[in-house]
Design a protein around this motif. Structure first.
Motif, PDB file in Angstrom:
ATOM      1  N   ARG A  61       1.554   6.471  -7.116  1.00 43.84           N
ATOM      2  CA  ARG A  61       0.445   7.313  -7.555  1.00 43.84           C
ATOM      3  C   ARG A  61       0.744   8.794  -7.347  1.00 43.84           C
ATOM      4  O   ARG A  61       0.357   9.632  -8.172  1.00 43.84           O
ATOM      5  CB  ARG A  61      -0.825   6.908  -6.817  1.00 43.84           C
ATOM      6  CG  ARG A  61      -1.330   5.512  -7.196  1.00 43.84           C
ATOM      7  CD  ARG A  61      -2.540   5.110  -6.391  1.00 43.84           C
ATOM      8  NE  ARG A  61      -3.675   5.957  -6.694  1.00 43.84           N
ATOM      9  CZ  ARG A  61      -4.790   5.989  -5.969  1.00 43.84           C
ATOM     10  NH1 ARG A  61      -4.879   5.252  -4.873  1.00 43.84           N
ATOM     11  NH2 ARG A  61      -5.790   6.767  -6.321  1.00 43.84           N
ATOM     12  N   LYS A  62       1.440   9.105  -6.267  1.00 40.85           N
ATOM     13  CA  LYS A  62       1.817  10.499  -6.024  1.00 40.85           C
ATOM     14  C   LYS A  62       2.789  10.999  -7.086  1.00 40.85           C
ATOM     15  O   LYS A  62       2.879  12.203  -7.339  1.00 40.85           O
ATOM     16  CB  LYS A  62       2.440  10.632  -4.638  1.00 40.85           C
ATOM     17  CG  LYS A  62       1.432  10.527  -3.503  1.00 40.85           C
ATOM     18  CD  LYS A  62       2.091  10.619  -2.136  1.00 40.85           C
ATOM     19  CE  LYS A  62       1.062  10.492  -1.025  1.00 40.85           C
ATOM     20  NZ  LYS A  62       1.692  10.509   0.323  1.00 40.85           N
ATOM     21  N   ALA A 121      -6.236   6.804   5.440  1.00 44.07           N
ATOM     22  CA  ALA A 121      -6.219   6.691   3.977  1.00 44.07           C
ATOM     23  C   ALA A 121      -7.239   7.628   3.345  1.00 44.07           C
ATOM     24  O   ALA A 121      -6.973   8.274   2.322  1.00 44.07           O
ATOM     25  CB  ALA A 121      -6.497   5.246   3.570  1.00 44.07           C
ATOM     26  N   THR A 146      -3.952  -0.642  -5.035  1.00 39.51           N
ATOM     27  CA  THR A 146      -3.786   0.161  -3.820  1.00 39.51           C
ATOM     28  C   THR A 146      -4.891  -0.138  -2.812  1.00 39.51           C
ATOM     29  O   THR A 146      -4.623  -0.404  -1.635  1.00 39.51           O
ATOM     30  CB  THR A 146      -3.793   1.667  -4.158  1.00 39.51           C
ATOM     31  OG1 THR A 146      -2.812   1.939  -5.161  1.00 39.51           O
ATOM     32  CG2 THR A 146      -3.480   2.500  -2.919  1.00 39.51           C
ATOM     33  N   TYR A 192       0.837  -1.202   0.000  1.00 40.46           N
ATOM     34  CA  TYR A 192       0.000   0.000   0.000  1.00 40.46           C
ATOM     35  C   TYR A 192       0.871   1.252   0.000  1.00 40.46           C
ATOM     36  O   TYR A 192       0.605   2.209  -0.743  1.00 40.46           O
ATOM     37  CB  TYR A 192      -0.917  -0.004   1.226  1.00 40.46           C
ATOM     38  CG  TYR A 192      -1.729   1.254   1.379  1.00 40.46           C
ATOM     39  CD1 TYR A 192      -2.830   1.493   0.553  1.00 40.46           C
ATOM     40  CD2 TYR A 192      -1.398   2.212   2.337  1.00 40.46           C
ATOM     41  CE1 TYR A 192      -3.570   2.662   0.684  1.00 40.46           C
ATOM     42  CE2 TYR A 192      -2.136   3.376   2.471  1.00 40.46           C
ATOM     43  CZ  TYR A 192      -3.226   3.591   1.647  1.00 40.46           C
ATOM     44  OH  TYR A 192      -3.951   4.750   1.766  1.00 40.46           O
ATOM     45  N   GLU A 238      -7.633  10.659   0.254  1.00 38.34           N
ATOM     46  CA  GLU A 238      -8.389  10.239  -0.938  1.00 38.34           C
ATOM     47  C   GLU A 238      -9.887  10.308  -0.654  1.00 38.34           C
ATOM     48  O   GLU A 238     -10.551   9.285  -0.519  1.00 38.34           O
ATOM     49  CB  GLU A 238      -7.995   8.815  -1.349  1.00 38.34           C
ATOM     50  CG  GLU A 238      -6.547   8.672  -1.800  1.00 38.34           C
ATOM     51  CD  GLU A 238      -6.298   7.341  -2.464  1.00 38.34           C
ATOM     52  OE1 GLU A 238      -6.897   7.093  -3.532  1.00 38.34           O
ATOM     53  OE2 GLU A 238      -5.510   6.551  -1.927  1.00 38.34           O
ATOM     54  N   SER A 252       1.031   3.854  -3.112  1.00 32.61           N
ATOM     55  CA  SER A 252       0.684   5.243  -2.829  1.00 32.61           C
ATOM     56  C   SER A 252       1.775   6.186  -3.321  1.00 32.61           C
ATOM     57  O   SER A 252       1.487   7.256  -3.886  1.00 32.61           O
ATOM     58  CB  SER A 252       0.454   5.437  -1.324  1.00 32.61           C
ATOM     59  OG  SER A 252      -0.644   4.663  -0.872  1.00 32.61           O
TER      60      SER A 252
END
Length: 378
Positions: free
Chosen positions: A222-223, A262, A235, A215, A266, A219
């Motif tokens: 994705r950033k 989390a 994710t 995870y 998001e 993450s």
């Protein structure tokens, strides 16, 4: 008197042990500068006790010597391989990986804050403690000079599904390549490349069932703007699996805290709201969970799980009314049940529109229609 003598003897032995260990490190340091693989391997073997001995396990030189020897072996074998000679691929992978481990351990140990005579820290012009290093000028080029090699190890391991090696290799590459000292040396890796590396690190960790680490890696990817290979699903699946580990122990507080953390980053992730609903349902029941399931459907009109969970919870609310009123007739329950069933049906119908093979949704919807028919509602 005997106690004093005994203490003095112990102190003498401890001092002698420390001197012996430091002497070992210095002797092996000379061997680690050899150009022969045999000498380098001997140095690597001899330095091992110093890495765990209390007198030297926090000594930067011990770890530096180990890393230097390991990288030396790798470099010699790489040169032989480049000339077409047969080499032990497994040994090459091992010493390269170990070399990174050793030098990454040495680097922070080599950064020591300078002190004044009174024990206070010396400060630079910005008011920050001055840092004194001895081996970092050699450690940093070694690490940055081998990041392409460790990336190759990661790619090879990925191809053979050696997930542990792949996760370790990609992690080392990303950590070194994104470090401040790498940037100072002019090493700049594009976000698109770094995102891909972090994804493959996470993918390897996912296959190892290291869901929390996966995870974290997903993450980070994705950033960096990475969007390929169903990364959003990976994710949230990693998060769901990690949350399940809390649920298995009935540790709902930790599960909720993790999901909430989390969600803070998001707020538009339908799956996260669905997971939040699931945890809430287990802890507090369907009434408390329903708003989270509904939120998931609002965020993603094609998220079948969210629609099913919302419809299922409404159906369970109606069942609870029936159970709480065992002697009531259909006519007496009609005013309470019909609005709930009418609210549930669109959620279940949308579930089946998205996922026609969802047998559970079909069973629930069929039962609702049957009960509405019993109450004279078409």
């Amino acid at each position: 008197m005997k106690k004093v003598i005994l203490f003095a003897a112990c102190a003498s032995l401890m001092a002698s042990s420390a001197v012996a260990q430091m002497s070992l490190v210095k002797d092996v340091a000379k061997l680690a500068s050899s150009s022969k693989v045999e000498d380098l391997q001997t140095a690597l073997d001899k330095i091992q006790p110093a890495l765990t001995n209390p007198e030297t396990k926090n000594d930067a030189q011990a770890w530096f010597v180990a890393g230097k020897a390991a990288f030396g072996i790798y470099d010699k074998m790489f040169a032989s391989k480049s000339l077409g000679q047969q080499v032990d691929a497994a040994l090459m992978e091992n010493v390269l990986t170990k070399g990174f481990d050793y030098l990454q351990k040495a680097l922070p140990l080599d950064s020591v804050k300078e002190t004044n005579k009174d024990g206070s820290f010396k400060l630079d012009k910005n008011g920050q403690p001055k840092i004194k290093t001895k081996f970092s000028k050699d450690i940093i080029p070694m690490l940055t000079g081998h990041i392409t090699d460790i990336a190759t190890i990661g790619n090879d391991a990925l191809g053979t599904e050696n997930w542990a090696t792949a996760a370790s290799a990609f992690g080392k590459y990303a950590d070194i390549a994104s470090s401040a000292f790498a940037k100072e040396q002019g090493i700049m890796v594009a976000d698109s490349i770094m995102g891909q590396v972090r994804f493959f690190q996470g993918y390897s960790q996912y296959n190892l069932k290291e869901f929390l680490n996966a995870y974290d890696s997903f993450s980070k990817a994705r950033k960096l703007g990475y969007t390929d290979n169903n990364i959003v699903e990976f994710t949230t699946s990693s998060l769901a699996n990690h949350v399940q580990s809390f649920i298995d122990k009935q540790d709902y507080a930790s599960a909720n805290a993790f999901v909430d953390n989390a969600l803070a980053g998001e707020q538009n992730n339908a799956t996260l709201f669905d997971i939040k609903g699931f945890v809430t349902e287990l802890q507090s029941g369907v009434d408390a969970a329903l708003p989270f399931y509904k939120k998931a459907t609002q965020l993603d009109n094609n998220y079948a799980n969210g629609f099913f969970d919302a419809g299922r919870c409404l159906y369970l609310q109606a069942n609870q009314i029936i159970e709480d009123n065992p002697t009531a007739t259909n006519a007496q329950l009609k005013d309470k049940l019909v609005p709930i069933y009418n609210e549930a049906k669109p959620f279940l119908e949308r579930t089946l529109a998205i996922d026609p093979n969802n047998t559970k949704a079909k069973q629930v919807l069929d039962d609702i229609n049957y009960k509405l028919e019993l109450m004279g509602v078409k």
